[in-house]
Design an enzyme around this catalytic site. Structure first.
Site, PDB file in Angstrom:
ATOM      1  N   ASP A   1     -26.611 -27.943 -31.570  1.00 34.69           N
ATOM      2  CA  ASP A   1     -27.056 -26.837 -30.731  1.00 34.69           C
ATOM      3  C   ASP A   1     -26.645 -25.538 -31.404  1.00 34.69           C
ATOM      4  OD1 ASP A   1     -27.750 -28.876 -29.002  1.00 34.69           O
ATOM      5  OD2 ASP A   1     -25.930 -28.685 -27.802  1.00 34.69           O
TER       6      ASP A   1
ATOM      7  N   ASP B   1     -32.661 -32.580 -16.562  1.00 32.67           N
ATOM      8  CA  ASP B   1     -31.276 -32.153 -16.705  1.00 32.67           C
ATOM      9  C   ASP B   1     -30.582 -32.252 -15.353  1.00 32.67           C
ATOM     10  OD1 ASP B   1     -31.934 -31.638 -19.303  1.00 32.67           O
ATOM     11  OD2 ASP B   1     -31.930 -29.450 -19.108  1.00 32.67           O
TER      12      ASP B   1
END
Length: 241
Positions: A132, A10
């Site tokens: 999500d 990330d």
């Protein structure tokens, strides 16, 4: 059915980070060299990589492009990328760069037909939609806004639009290395016909085996492998058995 293990790289501010629940400033991991981290997982035997541009996801602008390009050009892996992909042009540029699969989140939720366009132009297998979920609701705009729809409703919608796979993230367990609840993943897998890759809270080999048993096509691992709670080589080996 094969089960793919995706180590996460990330990106935030040019660094490789891991956040708790996606909250900026909650870094439990912050490393200087994202390329070195990507190479580390490849050297341990990974054939895949999961890259999220967190600055892109949160700010809507992909500012970590040079790092991403360096990783793609250096490593011969299956690489999926998300974060800040707001338009067909953004997605096309990444696919042209050599990314194997783009992950659409906010853009897909705002413009579901963009999924159909990209699937038609590049193939469904190169288009993944991110769902999500926080407290049962799908979120958007870098996990900052909750929608009314749930994962199954939207999963079926994007399957119809031509998405080749779904990335299902449980924000409630993301980055907390406390383990997972496989049931939300199982329910989504049973509802759709396209592969589902699970993310959020994977901490142990047992978590991975639970997700595989729930029918997931793969899982993303992040904080646990960076903090040493999960041995990446051991996890890979266990999934071969």
């Amino acid at each position: 059915m094969p089960f793919d293990l995706f180590p996460a790289v990330d990106l935030r501010g040019g660094r490789c980070v891991q956040l708790v629940g996606g909250v900026p400033g909650s870094e439990v991991v912050s490393l200087d060299d994202p390329l070195a981290e990507a190479v580390r997982w490849a050297d341990m035997g990974s054939s895949t990589l999961h890259i999220i541009d967190l600055d892109g996801a949160i700010q809507g602008v992909r500012i970590n492009g040079p790092i991403l390009q360096e990783i793609v050009e250096t490593l011969d892996l299956f690489i999926q990328v998300g974060g800040g992909i707001r338009s067909r042009e953004d997605a096309a540029s990444l696919l042209g760069l050599g990314v194997d699969r783009v992950i659409l989140g906010t853009a897909a939720l705002a413009r579901p037909d963009m999924v159909k366009e990209l699937a038609s132009d590049f193939g469904s297998e190169r288009v993944m939609v991110a769902l999500d979920v926080r407290r049962g609701k799908v979120t958007t705009e870098g996990w900052q806004r909750d929608l009314e729809e749930g994962a199954i409703e939207l999963g079926l919608l994007f399957q119809e639009r031509g998405a080749g796979s779904i990335l299902f993230t449980n924000i409630d367990t993301e980055g907390q290395v406390r383990g997972i609840d496989p049931e939300p993943t199982r329910r989504l897998v049973e509802a759709v016909e396209i592969p589902v890759v699970a993310a959020g809270g994977v901490t142990t080999v047992e978590d991975l085996l639970l997700l595989r048993g729930a029918g997931a096509a793969g899982a993303v691992v992040g904080t646990a492998i960076y903090t040493g709670k999960l041995d990446f080589r051991v996890a890979l080996s266990a999934l071969l058995s």
